[in-house]
Write an enzyme that holds these catalytic residues in place. Structure first.
Site, short mmCIF file in Angstrom:
data_model
loop_
_atom_site.label_atom_id
_atom_site.label_comp_id
_atom_site.label_asym_id
_atom_site.label_seq_id
_atom_site.Cartn_x
_atom_site.Cartn_y
_atom_site.Cartn_z
N GLN A 115 41.95 27.94 42.32
CA GLN A 115 43.18 28.36 41.61
C GLN A 115 44.41 27.53 41.85
O GLN A 115 45.11 27.26 40.93
CB GLN A 115 43.40 29.69 41.93
CG GLN A 115 44.27 30.33 40.94
CD GLN A 115 44.28 31.79 41.04
OE1 GLN A 115 43.38 32.50 41.43
NE2 GLN A 115 45.27 32.50 40.80
N LEU A 139 60.22 41.19 35.22
CA LEU A 139 60.44 42.15 34.02
C LEU A 139 60.83 43.57 34.57
O LEU A 139 60.40 44.03 35.54
CB LEU A 139 59.11 42.51 33.61
CG LEU A 139 59.21 43.24 32.18
CD1 LEU A 139 59.83 42.85 31.24
CD2 LEU A 139 57.39 43.64 31.93
N TYR A 216 28.41 34.99 52.39
CA TYR A 216 28.62 36.37 52.49
C TYR A 216 28.12 36.98 53.95
O TYR A 216 26.86 36.68 54.03
CB TYR A 216 28.13 37.33 51.38
CG TYR A 216 28.48 36.86 49.95
CD1 TYR A 216 29.88 37.63 49.69
CD2 TYR A 216 27.95 36.16 49.16
CE1 TYR A 216 30.29 37.13 48.27
CE2 TYR A 216 28.56 35.72 48.04
CZ TYR A 216 29.75 36.24 47.67
OH TYR A 216 30.14 35.67 46.25
N GLY A 308 30.90 36.82 42.16
CA GLY A 308 30.22 36.38 40.94
C GLY A 308 30.95 35.26 40.40
O GLY A 308 30.32 34.61 39.41
#
Length: 512
Positions: A115, A139, A216, A308
């Site tokens: 990312q 906002l 994991y 996932g």
């Protein structure tokens, strides 16, 4: 900046979903303002990995190659295991993640960018196309009426109003847009809390150096995960903790280092710890993805466990899907009813993503939760390339209730992604995926061109291998009507029945 602003779309949030929406809105000539309360794009190497479908979307944005560059050093692919430690007992290997790229499915292969690499790419391209994106801008309030939405925005102590036709809430699971819109959420909720440790250390002797390594970890001393990024020496380690018994404050740097040494089987490891943060793993889906002129995308619409790798991919898919539909409506090329298809199509998809990721979480992190109430695992390839959209923007005539199909054996029925086929167009070989920039009629029968409206794209293609006729199941007489997102909206094996039937069908799909 005290003057009030007027834009067609206000995007609140500048993560993967918000930047994707802003990019594709700007690409289609829509005036768009994106705001984010953060100082800039995410600095964290998370949400790693892009599916075939996501790469097709990024290809359309003109940034696929730039995103692929973010996986430099990971040419060996993936290693994903459930284990006691990096060199300890292996409980389970995630074999489907290691499948090689099937070039018959897509013109793009999956990528392994994170990312922190992808968001700056999207930001640069969105601005290049004309989107305005402001950081450190918050906002304050949101109110909508029959004609639009008024947002109060604060930046550097200055508060002003932004008037927009539509608002996209892309401000994440802790964002405020969902609350302003009065939308609830449902699902398992918070699953666990984690301490995340970003650190630098030379672990080349402990992992395969040219692969994205994800473990994991179920260790007697802790439960957590380890990720080795493609940034030199940069790694991420997470530790699960029980908030009923302790807090993130109970994990000072030295304790994290001690657990990290156990995880890596490196008792003398001296890591350079860059950051220790607390985060929660959760699973929920918003009750609605829309409230009037306000829409939710990405983690504002759903939160999925990272087990996932589809959270970021789904966020990009949400932004892309909503952008083309809003653009068609704002340009007067579709009726407002087309917007009903966003929630109808994306919410069931989000539910499948969350359910499948939760099933993975139970298998990989929490086998003690296994039971009949745990959703079934979802085949990621079937979901990302074989999901069936069901809404007023597709004309489904069969009664098959299946939400997915095997993309290796596409049926070309309405609601499914139009298959990738190499055809000859304008004298060169291209993928059919590249033909779908607007509503497109795929056919080998010239009679269809005579009944197509001027606004409908009917590319002149030749089918040298017969793959188009076969995979699209149109023969030499039929046609497939494909939406701008590459989803088949209408299909027939027959020649045109009347001069006006195709136009009527197109108007129905566009809610005109």
């Amino acid at each position: 900046m005290g003057d009030d602003r007027r834009v067609q779309v206000l995007v609140v949030g500048a993560g993967l979903s918000g930047l994707t929406a802003a990019l594709f809105l700007a690409q289609q000539g829509v005036s768009v303002l994106g705001i984010s309360k953060h100082r800039g794009t995410s600095p964290h190497p998370k949400a790693t990995g892009q599916t075939h479908r996501t790469m097709e979307v990024l290809r359309r944005a003109g940034v696929a190659d730039e995103v692929l560059a973010g996986e430099a050093g990971l040419g060996g692919g993936l290693v994903i295991k459930v284990a006691e430690s990096l060199r300890g007992r292996v409980f389970h290997s995630i074999v489907h993640e290691d499948d090689e790229w099937d070039a018959t499915l897509s013109p793009e292969r999956p990528a392994l960018a994170s990312q922190d690499h992808v968001e700056p790419v999207l930001l640069r391209r969105a601005r290049e196309l004309g989107a305005e994106v402001l950081f450190e801008t918050e906002l304050v309030s949101l109110a909508q009426d029959d004609d639009g939405v008024t947002a109060r925005v604060r930046s550097a102590g200055d508060e002003y109003a932004v008037r927009a036709d539509y608002v996209i809430g892309a401000d994440g699971h802790r964002g405020v847009v969902r609350g302003f819109a009065g939308i609830g959420r449902q699902g398992p909720g918070e699953l666990t809390r984690h301490v995340g440790v970003v650190f630098d250390a030379d672990l080349t002797a402990h992992i395969v150096p040219d692969k994205l390594t994800l473990f994991y970890l179920r260790n007697p001393a802790f439960t957590g995960a380890f990720v080795a990024t493609n940034t030199a020496r940069r790694n991420v380690f997470t530790i699960e903790y029980d908030p009923a018994r302790e807090s993130a404050a109970d994990y000072p740097v030295q304790r994290c280092v001690e657990l990290l040494r156990i995880a890596t089987d490196a008792p003398d490891l001296e890591p350079d710890v860059l950051e220790v943060t607390a985060w929660e793993m959760a699973a929920w889906v918003s009750d609605r993805f829309r409230a009037g002129r306000v829409f939710l995308v990405g983690d504002a619409a759903k939160v999925t466990p990272p087990t996932g790798g589809l959270g970021g991919n789904t966020a990009i898919g949400d932004g892309f899907d909503l952008a083309w539909k809003l653009a068609e409506v704002l340009k007067g090329e579709a009726g407002v009813g087309l917007l009903d298809s966003y929630e109808a199509e994306r919410r069931p998809y989000a539910k499948l993503v969350v359910d499948g990721s939760y099933a993975n979480y139970v298998q990989r992190f929490a086998p003690h939760l296994a039971g009949p109430d745990v959703p079934a695992e979802v085949d990621p390839m079937h979901l990302t390339l074989g999901y069936r959209c069901r809404s007023n923007a597709v004309l489904i005539e069969d009664t098959d209730p299946s939400p997915m199909e095997d993309p290796a054996d596409p049926s070309a029925r309405p609601g499914f992604r139009a298959p990738h086929v190499v055809v000859t167009h304008n004298g060169r070989e291209v993928s059919t995926v590249d033909l779908f920039r607007t509503w497109t009629l795929v056919t080998l029968n010239p009679d269809w061109r005579a009944v197509a409206a001027p606004s409908l794209h009917v590319p002149a293609v030749t089918d040298p291998t017969g793959a188009l006729s076969t995979r699209y199941r149109i023969g030499r007489t039929g046609a497939a009507l494909v939406r701008p997102d590459g989803v088949i909206a209408h299909h027939t094996t027959n020649p045109p029945a009347s001069p006006t039937a195709l136009t009527t069908t197109l108007h129905t799909l566009k809610s005109l």
